[in-house]
Design an enzyme around this catalytic site. Structure first.
Site, PDB file in Angstrom:
ATOM      1  N   GLN A  12      -7.163 -29.418  -4.289  1.00 22.30           N
ATOM      2  CA  GLN A  12      -6.696 -29.790  -5.634  1.00 22.30           C
ATOM      3  C   GLN A  12      -6.568 -28.562  -6.541  1.00 22.30           C
ATOM      4  OE1 GLN A  12      -8.175 -32.977  -8.802  1.00 22.30           O
ATOM      5  NE2 GLN A  12      -9.506 -31.183  -8.877  1.00 22.30           N
ATOM      6  N   GLN A  81     -16.748 -27.064   1.604  1.00 19.24           N
ATOM      7  CA  GLN A  81     -16.923 -28.473   1.933  1.00 19.24           C
ATOM      8  C   GLN A  81     -17.369 -29.049   0.597  1.00 19.24           C
ATOM      9  OE1 GLN A  81     -17.409 -31.785   2.115  1.00 19.24           O
ATOM     10  NE2 GLN A  81     -19.608 -31.379   2.307  1.00 19.24           N
ATOM     11  N   SER A 123     -20.662 -24.946  -9.519  1.00 14.28           N
ATOM     12  CA  SER A 123     -20.506 -26.372  -9.833  1.00 14.28           C
ATOM     13  C   SER A 123     -21.623 -26.915 -10.714  1.00 14.28           C
ATOM     14  CB  SER A 123     -20.504 -27.149  -8.514  1.00 14.28           C
ATOM     15  OG  SER A 123     -20.677 -28.525  -8.753  1.00 14.28           O
ATOM     16  N   GLU A 125     -22.866 -29.600 -10.223  1.00 17.68           N
ATOM     17  CA  GLU A 125     -23.768 -30.277  -9.284  1.00 17.68           C
ATOM     18  C   GLU A 125     -25.066 -29.459  -9.118  1.00 17.68           C
ATOM     19  OE1 GLU A 125     -23.197 -33.280  -7.996  1.00 17.68           O
ATOM     20  OE2 GLU A 125     -24.730 -33.373  -6.439  1.00 17.68           O
ATOM     21  N   TYR A 147     -25.014 -30.046  -0.730  1.00 14.52           N
ATOM     22  CA  TYR A 147     -23.891 -29.359  -1.390  1.00 14.52           C
ATOM     23  C   TYR A 147     -24.398 -28.570  -2.598  1.00 14.52           C
ATOM     24  CZ  TYR A 147     -19.795 -28.844  -4.440  1.00 14.52           C
ATOM     25  OH  TYR A 147     -18.834 -28.347  -5.294  1.00 14.52           O
TER      26      TYR A 147
HETATM   27  P1  NAP Z   1     -10.959 -29.582  -2.421  1.00 20.17           P
HETATM   28  O1  NAP Z   1      -9.741 -30.296  -2.904  1.00 20.17           O
HETATM   29  O2  NAP Z   1     -11.904 -30.268  -1.505  1.00 20.17           O
HETATM   30  O3  NAP Z   1     -10.457 -28.224  -1.717  1.00 20.17           O
HETATM   31  C1  NAP Z   1     -11.318 -27.437  -0.938  1.00 20.17           C
HETATM   32  C2  NAP Z   1     -10.482 -26.525  -0.065  1.00 20.17           C
HETATM   33  O4  NAP Z   1     -11.369 -25.756   0.772  1.00 20.17           O
HETATM   34  C3  NAP Z   1      -9.514 -27.257   0.879  1.00 20.17           C
HETATM   35  O5  NAP Z   1      -8.244 -26.681   0.795  1.00 20.17           O
HETATM   36  C4  NAP Z   1     -10.118 -26.993   2.273  1.00 20.17           C
HETATM   37  O6  NAP Z   1      -9.177 -26.876   3.297  1.00 20.17           O
HETATM   38  C5  NAP Z   1     -10.781 -25.634   2.055  1.00 20.17           C
HETATM   39  N1  NAP Z   1     -11.796 -25.357   3.087  1.00 20.17           N
HETATM   40  C6  NAP Z   1     -12.805 -26.158   3.489  1.00 20.17           C
HETATM   41  N2  NAP Z   1     -13.525 -25.562   4.454  1.00 20.17           N
HETATM   42  C7  NAP Z   1     -12.958 -24.344   4.667  1.00 20.17           C
HETATM   43  C8  NAP Z   1     -13.238 -23.274   5.537  1.00 20.17           C
HETATM   44  N3  NAP Z   1     -14.241 -23.311   6.418  1.00 20.17           N
HETATM   45  N4  NAP Z   1     -12.455 -22.151   5.479  1.00 20.17           N
HETATM   46  C9  NAP Z   1     -11.401 -22.105   4.628  1.00 20.17           C
HETATM   47  N5  NAP Z   1     -11.075 -23.104   3.781  1.00 20.17           N
HETATM   48  C10 NAP Z   1     -11.851 -24.206   3.797  1.00 20.17           C
HETATM   49  O7  NAP Z   1     -11.803 -29.056  -3.659  1.00 20.17           O
HETATM   50  P2  NAP Z   1     -11.370 -28.815  -5.188  1.00 20.17           P
HETATM   51  O8  NAP Z   1     -11.658 -30.035  -5.970  1.00 20.17           O
HETATM   52  O9  NAP Z   1     -10.032 -28.206  -5.225  1.00 20.17           O
HETATM   53  O10 NAP Z   1     -12.464 -27.750  -5.626  1.00 20.17           O
HETATM   54  C11 NAP Z   1     -12.258 -26.354  -5.470  1.00 20.17           C
HETATM   55  C12 NAP Z   1     -13.598 -25.635  -5.467  1.00 20.17           C
HETATM   56  O11 NAP Z   1     -14.257 -25.871  -6.701  1.00 20.17           O
HETATM   57  C13 NAP Z   1     -14.570 -26.086  -4.396  1.00 20.17           C
HETATM   58  O12 NAP Z   1     -15.327 -24.958  -4.011  1.00 20.17           O
HETATM   59  C14 NAP Z   1     -15.464 -27.090  -5.094  1.00 20.17           C
HETATM   60  O13 NAP Z   1     -16.719 -27.151  -4.461  1.00 20.17           O
HETATM   61  C15 NAP Z   1     -15.543 -26.453  -6.469  1.00 20.17           C
HETATM   62  N6  NAP Z   1     -15.763 -27.362  -7.594  1.00 20.17           N
HETATM   63  C16 NAP Z   1     -14.940 -28.430  -7.774  1.00 20.17           C
HETATM   64  C17 NAP Z   1     -15.111 -29.253  -8.876  1.00 20.17           C
HETATM   65  C18 NAP Z   1     -14.218 -30.439  -9.110  1.00 20.17           C
HETATM   66  O14 NAP Z   1     -14.586 -31.291  -9.923  1.00 20.17           O
HETATM   67  N7  NAP Z   1     -13.053 -30.502  -8.488  1.00 20.17           N
HETATM   68  C19 NAP Z   1     -16.148 -28.973  -9.803  1.00 20.17           C
HETATM   69  C20 NAP Z   1     -16.951 -27.858  -9.589  1.00 20.17           C
HETATM   70  C21 NAP Z   1     -16.741 -27.044  -8.488  1.00 20.17           C
HETATM   71  P3  NAP Z   1      -8.402 -28.165   3.912  1.00 20.17           P
HETATM   72  O15 NAP Z   1      -7.270 -28.419   2.951  1.00 20.17           O
HETATM   73  O16 NAP Z   1      -7.986 -27.659   5.252  1.00 20.17           O
HETATM   74  O17 NAP Z   1      -9.403 -29.277   3.941  1.00 20.17           O
HETATM   75  N1  GDD Z   2     -17.111 -40.629  -4.174  1.00 22.65           N
HETATM   76  C1  GDD Z   2     -17.608 -41.778  -4.661  1.00 22.65           C
HETATM   77  N2  GDD Z   2     -17.234 -42.975  -4.097  1.00 22.65           N
HETATM   78  N3  GDD Z   2     -18.482 -41.716  -5.701  1.00 22.65           N
HETATM   79  C2  GDD Z   2     -18.937 -42.892  -6.206  1.00 22.65           C
HETATM   80  C3  GDD Z   2     -18.567 -44.138  -5.687  1.00 22.65           C
HETATM   81  C4  GDD Z   2     -17.683 -44.179  -4.568  1.00 22.65           C
HETATM   82  O1  GDD Z   2     -17.334 -45.238  -4.039  1.00 22.65           O
HETATM   83  N4  GDD Z   2     -19.177 -45.093  -6.414  1.00 22.65           N
HETATM   84  C5  GDD Z   2     -19.898 -44.491  -7.363  1.00 22.65           C
HETATM   85  N5  GDD Z   2     -19.762 -43.141  -7.227  1.00 22.65           N
HETATM   86  C6  GDD Z   2     -20.436 -42.132  -8.060  1.00 22.65           C
HETATM   87  C7  GDD Z   2     -21.215 -41.085  -7.251  1.00 22.65           C
HETATM   88  O2  GDD Z   2     -22.466 -41.624  -6.823  1.00 22.65           O
HETATM   89  C8  GDD Z   2     -21.326 -39.977  -8.276  1.00 22.65           C
HETATM   90  O3  GDD Z   2     -22.427 -40.205  -9.108  1.00 22.65           O
HETATM   91  C9  GDD Z   2     -20.052 -40.113  -9.119  1.00 22.65           C
HETATM   92  O4  GDD Z   2     -19.480 -41.370  -8.770  1.00 22.65           O
HETATM   93  C10 GDD Z   2     -19.034 -39.018  -8.874  1.00 22.65           C
HETATM   94  O5  GDD Z   2     -18.818 -38.883  -7.487  1.00 22.65           O
HETATM   95  P1  GDD Z   2     -17.629 -37.965  -6.913  1.00 22.65           P
HETATM   96  O6  GDD Z   2     -16.338 -38.343  -7.535  1.00 22.65           O
HETATM   97  O7  GDD Z   2     -17.719 -38.005  -5.420  1.00 22.65           O
HETATM   98  O8  GDD Z   2     -17.952 -36.509  -7.492  1.00 22.65           O
HETATM   99  P2  GDD Z   2     -19.322 -35.677  -7.571  1.00 22.65           P
HETATM  100  O9  GDD Z   2     -19.725 -35.641  -9.006  1.00 22.65           O
HETATM  101  O10 GDD Z   2     -20.312 -36.112  -6.579  1.00 22.65           O
HETATM  102  O11 GDD Z   2     -18.821 -34.229  -7.111  1.00 22.65           O
HETATM  103  C11 GDD Z   2     -17.627 -33.661  -7.637  1.00 22.65           C
HETATM  104  O12 GDD Z   2     -17.930 -32.924  -8.797  1.00 22.65           O
HETATM  105  C12 GDD Z   2     -18.775 -31.789  -8.600  1.00 22.65           C
HETATM  106  C13 GDD Z   2     -18.998 -31.139  -9.966  1.00 22.65           C
HETATM  107  O13 GDD Z   2     -20.003 -31.815 -10.656  1.00 22.65           O
HETATM  108  C14 GDD Z   2     -17.010 -32.780  -6.541  1.00 22.65           C
HETATM  109  O14 GDD Z   2     -15.735 -32.362  -6.952  1.00 22.65           O
HETATM  110  C15 GDD Z   2     -17.856 -31.553  -6.280  1.00 22.65           C
HETATM  111  O15 GDD Z   2     -17.170 -30.695  -5.376  1.00 22.65           O
HETATM  112  C16 GDD Z   2     -18.089 -30.840  -7.617  1.00 22.65           C
HETATM  113  O16 GDD Z   2     -18.859 -29.678  -7.437  1.00 22.65           O
END
Ligand code: NAP
Ligand code: GDD
Length: 319
Positions: A12, A81, A123, A125, A147
């Site tokens: 994303q 991941q 993050s 998290e 994570y």
């Molecule tokens: P995402 O959609 O899950 O994208 C993660 C990417 O990492 C994917 O393209 C995946 O490849 C790649 N990847 C996984 N394992 C790998 C490996 N071994 N070597 C190389 N590439 C690998 O995550 P996102 O939401 O864009 O988030 C981007 C980053 O920000 C992540 O590090 C996440 O933990 C962090 N983050 C996200 C949020 C959020 O709310 N979105 C908040 C805080 C931090 P594939 O496409 O092949 O699966």
């Molecule tokens: N995925 C998921 N599926 N979450 C659920 C569900 C369900 O069916 N029902 C309730 N939840 C609740 C989870 O228990 C969690 O408390 C909340 O929804 C958000 O879950 P996710 O959307 O999976 O995100 P996350 O907060 O665990 O993690 C995301 O945000 C982090 C930053 O705070 C990810 O993008 C992480 O990569 C990122 O670091």
């Protein structure tokens, strides 16, 4: 022309960051891992303008080789991941990629060119069972998932490379950010997709876990700009990025179903399978530092974000 290497360009954030950097005039190189069915869905529209290279955060040699070959000026490490729920069932893999993978990349930069600027995707998290509300840069970490633990390790390694080797290594502690490109397994996209399917008669119910969890949700397109701004400062640092507002999963459901003229109470079923071994109950950012130092502000409200996601899923699914 500056060159940026984005790991996780297929994800994303990678897709929004690539768009953002191309608009700024960067040459963009994106690292993707090898897969038997390569899916470029999120970056299909950019493929003519970026270079895709194969590599993996598991593989030190591939990281060294691609830094040597492409000589980036900035590296954005977004690969991970990233799904918290899976990190309990794949704890070692999560540690390898989300944690140790960052050290492999930092080491590769140190050997090839320690002047490369580095961004680490940390993050909210990491705050886990929060010790302070709202959470800011100095709030102690209490991770609640493999994570979260891996991200804390990676965050501190980033700071260590900054302090030990004088590297420009910055860390963005980003709160949840979403978009129509969000992976289907995350709760916001699961809800927008599920509500639209119900509206179109393609599904009868939506099974979710804990509806009371609260998150600080913003729009991913805004957050990638904050990543870039961190690398344009004179000095590296760590910054909390979020909206400063918190909403529950229940509220997300209410708005998503509501904008389709539905009452979520009639369709959402709570299912134990989606509960986590340990929950992060409440996240809410204090983004004051990002506001004052980066001049960063979110542009999309919670209501607009939910509507944007529902409307995109409606367009996709009604085709
Ligand atoms: P995402 O959609 O899950 O994208 C993660 C990417 O990492 C994917 O393209 C995946 O490849 C790649 N990847 C996984 N394992 C790998 C490996 N071994 N070597 C190389 N590439 C690998 O995550 P996102 O939401 O864009 O988030 C981007 C980053 O920000 C992540 O590090 C996440 O933990 C962090 N983050 C996200 C949020 C959020 O709310 N979105 C908040 C805080 C931090 P594939 O496409 O092949 O699966
Ligand atoms: N995925 C998921 N599926 N979450 C659920 C569900 C369900 O069916 N029902 C309730 N939840 C609740 C989870 O228990 C969690 O408390 C909340 O929804 C958000 O879950 P996710 O959307 O999976 O995100 P996350 O907060 O665990 O993690 C995301 O945000 C982090 C930053 O705070 C990810 O993008 C992480 O990569 C990122 O670091």
């Amino acid at each position: 022309m500056p060159t940026a290497l984005i790991t996780g360009i297929n994800g994303q954030d990678g897709s929004y960051l690539a768009e953002n950097l191309l608009q700024k005039g960067y040459r963009v190189v994106g690292l993707v891992r090898r897969s038997s069915t390569q899916n470029y869905e999120r970056i299909q529209h950019l493929l003519d303008d970026i270079s895709i290279v194969q590599g993996d955060l598991h593989d030190q040699g591939s990281l060294l080789a691609l830094l040597e070959e492409h000589q980036p000026t900035e590296v954005f490490n977004l690969a991970a991941q990233s799904f918290v729920a899976v990190s309990w069932s794949q704890a070692v893999l999560t540690g390898e990629v989300t944690g140790l993978g960052v050290t492999r990349l930092l080491e590769a930069i140190r050997y090839v060119n320690p002047k490369i600027k580095f961004y680490q995707a940390s993050s909210s998290e990491m705050f886990g069972k929060v010790l302070e509300v709202p959470q800011k840069e100095s709030t102690p970490f209490y991770p609640r998932s493999p994570y979260g633990v891996a991200k804390v390790y990676a965050h501190w390694m980033t700071i260590n490379y900054r302090e030990s080797f004088g590297m420009f290594a910055s860390s963005g502690i980003l709160f949840n950010h979403e978009s129509p490109r969000r992976g289907m397994e995350f709760v916001t996209r699961k809800i927008s997709d599920g509500a639209v399917r119900i509206k179109l008669g393609q599904a009868k119910e939506l099974r979710l876990g804990n509806l009371e969890a609260r998150r600080d949700w913003g729009f991913a397109g805004d957050y990638v700009e904050a990543m870039w701004r961190m690398l344009q400062l004179e000095q590296p640092g760590s910054f909390v990025v979020g909206t400063g507002e918190t909403h529950s999963v229940r509220e997300f459901c209410e708005i998503a179903f509501g904008c389709l003229g539905l009452d979520y109470n009639d369709y959402v079923v709570q299912d134990e399978r989606y509960y986590r071994p340990a929950e992060v109950d409440l996240l809410v950012a204090d983004p004051s530092l990002a506001r004052s130092v980066l001049g960063w502000e979110p542009s999309v409200t919670f209501q607009d974000l939910v509507e944007m996601m529902v409307s995109a899923d409606m367009q996709r699914l009604s085709k």
